[in-house]
Design a protein around this motif. Structure first.
Motif, PDB file in Angstrom:
ATOM      1  N   SER A   1      -4.371   6.435   3.532  1.00 31.61           N
ATOM      2  CA  SER A   1      -3.600   5.429   2.821  1.00 31.61           C
ATOM      3  C   SER A   1      -4.446   4.826   1.729  1.00 31.61           C
ATOM      4  CB  SER A   1      -3.168   4.331   3.797  1.00 31.61           C
ATOM      5  OG  SER A   1      -4.293   3.696   4.354  1.00 31.61           O
TER       6      SER A   1
ATOM      7  N   GLU B   1      -0.392  -3.576  16.291  1.00 33.65           N
ATOM      8  CA  GLU B   1      -1.116  -4.310  15.235  1.00 33.65           C
ATOM      9  C   GLU B   1      -1.459  -5.723  15.682  1.00 33.65           C
ATOM     10  OE1 GLU B   1      -1.602  -7.276  12.294  1.00 33.65           O
ATOM     11  OE2 GLU B   1       0.383  -6.982  13.193  1.00 33.65           O
TER      12      GLU B   1
ATOM     13  N   ARG C   1       3.875   3.428   5.943  1.00 32.36           N
ATOM     14  CA  ARG C   1       3.658   1.988   5.794  1.00 32.36           C
ATOM     15  C   ARG C   1       3.859   1.232   7.109  1.00 32.36           C
ATOM     16  NH1 ARG C   1       6.352   2.811   0.758  1.00 32.36           N
ATOM     17  NH2 ARG C   1       5.012   2.344  -1.023  1.00 32.36           N
TER      18      ARG C   1
ATOM     19  N   PRO D   1       0.824  -1.200   0.000  1.00 34.59           N
ATOM     20  CA  PRO D   1       0.000   0.000   0.000  1.00 34.59           C
ATOM     21  C   PRO D   1       0.860   1.252   0.000  1.00 34.59           C
ATOM     22  CG  PRO D   1      -0.699  -1.566   1.684  1.00 34.59           C
ATOM     23  CD  PRO D   1       0.613  -2.060   1.149  1.00 34.59           C
TER      24      PRO D   1
ATOM     25  N   LEU E   1      -1.989  -0.151   8.422  1.00 33.47           N
ATOM     26  CA  LEU E   1      -1.517  -0.703   7.164  1.00 33.47           C
ATOM     27  C   LEU E   1      -0.908  -2.089   7.351  1.00 33.47           C
ATOM     28  CD1 LEU E   1      -1.872   2.369   6.453  1.00 33.47           C
ATOM     29  CD2 LEU E   1      -0.159   1.964   4.685  1.00 33.47           C
TER      30      LEU E   1
ATOM     31  N   ALA F   1      -3.889  -4.325   7.540  1.00 34.48           N
ATOM     32  CA  ALA F   1      -4.501  -4.540   6.233  1.00 34.48           C
ATOM     33  C   ALA F   1      -3.721  -5.559   5.409  1.00 34.48           C
ATOM     34  CB  ALA F   1      -4.596  -3.212   5.484  1.00 34.48           C
ATOM     35  N   GLU F   2      -2.405  -5.464   5.485  1.00 36.58           N
ATOM     36  CA  GLU F   2      -1.569  -6.384   4.723  1.00 36.58           C
ATOM     37  C   GLU F   2      -1.716  -7.817   5.226  1.00 36.58           C
ATOM     38  OE1 GLU F   2       3.136  -6.934   3.417  1.00 36.58           O
ATOM     39  OE2 GLU F   2       2.518  -5.264   4.691  1.00 36.58           O
TER      40      GLU F   2
ATOM     41  N   THR G   1      -8.509   2.218   4.476  1.00 39.26           N
ATOM     42  CA  THR G   1      -8.122   3.621   4.345  1.00 39.26           C
ATOM     43  C   THR G   1      -7.890   4.174   5.742  1.00 39.26           C
ATOM     44  OG1 THR G   1      -9.485   3.876   2.362  1.00 39.26           O
ATOM     45  CG2 THR G   1      -8.768   5.888   3.466  1.00 39.26           C
ATOM     46  N   ASN G   2      -6.713   4.749   5.955  1.00 41.08           N
ATOM     47  CA  ASN G   2      -6.323   5.238   7.276  1.00 41.08           C
ATOM     48  C   ASN G   2      -6.501   6.747   7.347  1.00 41.08           C
ATOM     49  OD1 ASN G   2      -5.263   5.429   9.830  1.00 41.08           O
ATOM     50  ND2 ASN G   2      -3.132   5.142   9.211  1.00 41.08           N
TER      51      ASN G   2
ATOM     52  N   PRO H   1       0.692   5.178   0.707  1.00 43.54           N
ATOM     53  CA  PRO H   1      -0.155   6.238   1.223  1.00 43.54           C
ATOM     54  C   PRO H   1      -0.113   7.471   0.325  1.00 43.54           C
ATOM     55  CG  PRO H   1       1.249   5.333   2.934  1.00 43.54           C
ATOM     56  CD  PRO H   1       1.746   4.816   1.618  1.00 43.54           C
TER      57      PRO H   1
ATOM     58  N   SER I   1      -5.357  -1.265   0.772  1.00 45.85           N
ATOM     59  CA  SER I   1      -4.571  -2.425   0.413  1.00 45.85           C
ATOM     60  C   SER I   1      -5.479  -3.393  -0.328  1.00 45.85           C
ATOM     61  CB  SER I   1      -4.004  -3.095   1.664  1.00 45.85           C
ATOM     62  OG  SER I   1      -5.048  -3.471   2.523  1.00 45.85           O
TER      63      SER I   1
END
Length: 245
Positions: A49, A231, A80, A37, A85, A88-89, A96-97, A39, A52
């Protein structure tokens, strides 16, 4: 997030209409699955961002939007490295951040608005899941104002995206095990507000506590390792709550 001595924030005026147009624009086209992703920025310090991309085989992927402060934006790091993010990965979701340093439910951040100023952007994005985090930027504000502003903003977010599942996250402090009492004020205000509209509240505890090596030199913002710790905590909590598989 703020330090033990309240940090001053440089306020940049951002028109809500411009934010809506630019933020919704950058959310329109997911990046290719093989690409990390990247941003984009709607205005100085206002980052959204690029979503993803889901795996090609996925027929339906939930669109997730995150709303928070500098801990969520990855302040001091590459965007990143911000925990949304990373999430999301790993979860293969479109995300979207919408995080801005210095922002809270009461306090205007570097984007020149509290969370309420991004309600039009949420309306434009129409996420399936909206993750909102309470912020230590609101520490030392009047508790009644915190509760009122939090409830009013959550009501506005719910009205702007009625199909979204709203997930609220508690306030994260730094590595100090002595967590300020204000943490309970901001967290409980969001808990009550989101439960009132049928959303989900998650208490993350303090994933950074006891790990000074996970903090940047300002002792306010986590390093890339600290972001990974957040995370991992959020991912586990969302799975336990049934928000993510």
């Amino acid at each position: 997030m703020i330090s033990r001595h309240r940090a001053s924030s440089v306020s940049l005026t951002v028109l809500a209409a411009s934010a809506v147009a630019l933020l919704s624009g950058c959310a329109a086209d997911p990046v290719a699955p093989a690409t990390a992703p990247t941003p984009t920025f709607a205005a100085p310090m206002l980052a959204a961002s690029a979503p993803s991309a889901p795996p090609v085989s996925s027929s339906a992927t939930e669109r997730v939007v995150t709303l928070g402060d500098s801990l969520m934006s990855g302040f001091g790091l590459s965007p990143r490295d911000a925990w949304p993010l990373l999430l999301a990965e790993r979860a293969h979701i479109s995300l979207t951040n919408l995080a801005c340093p210095g922002m809270g439910f009461v306090v205007q951040g570097d984007c020149g608005t509290p969370y309420a100023g991004l309600v039009p952007a949420i309306a434009a994005l129409q996420p399936d899941v909206l993750i909102v985090q309470s912020s230590s930027n609101d520490f030392w504000e009047d508790p009644d104002e915190i509760r009122y502003s939090t409830a009013d903003t959550v009501d506005s977010l719910h009205a702007a995206a009625p199909g979204a599942r709203i997930v609220a996250l508690s306030t994260i402090w730094n590595d100090d095990p002595q967590v300020p009492d204000d943490t309970a004020v901001t967290s409980e205000a969001l808990r009550d507000a989101v439960q009132a509209i049928g959303g989900t509240y998650i208490d993350l505890r303090q994933p950074l506590a006891g790990h000074p090596e996970w903090m940047q030199d300002d002792d306010v913002h986590p390093t890339a390792r600290g972001q990974r710790a957040i995370e991992q905590t959020v991912m586990s909590a969302l799975q336990e709550a049934g928000v993510l598989p």
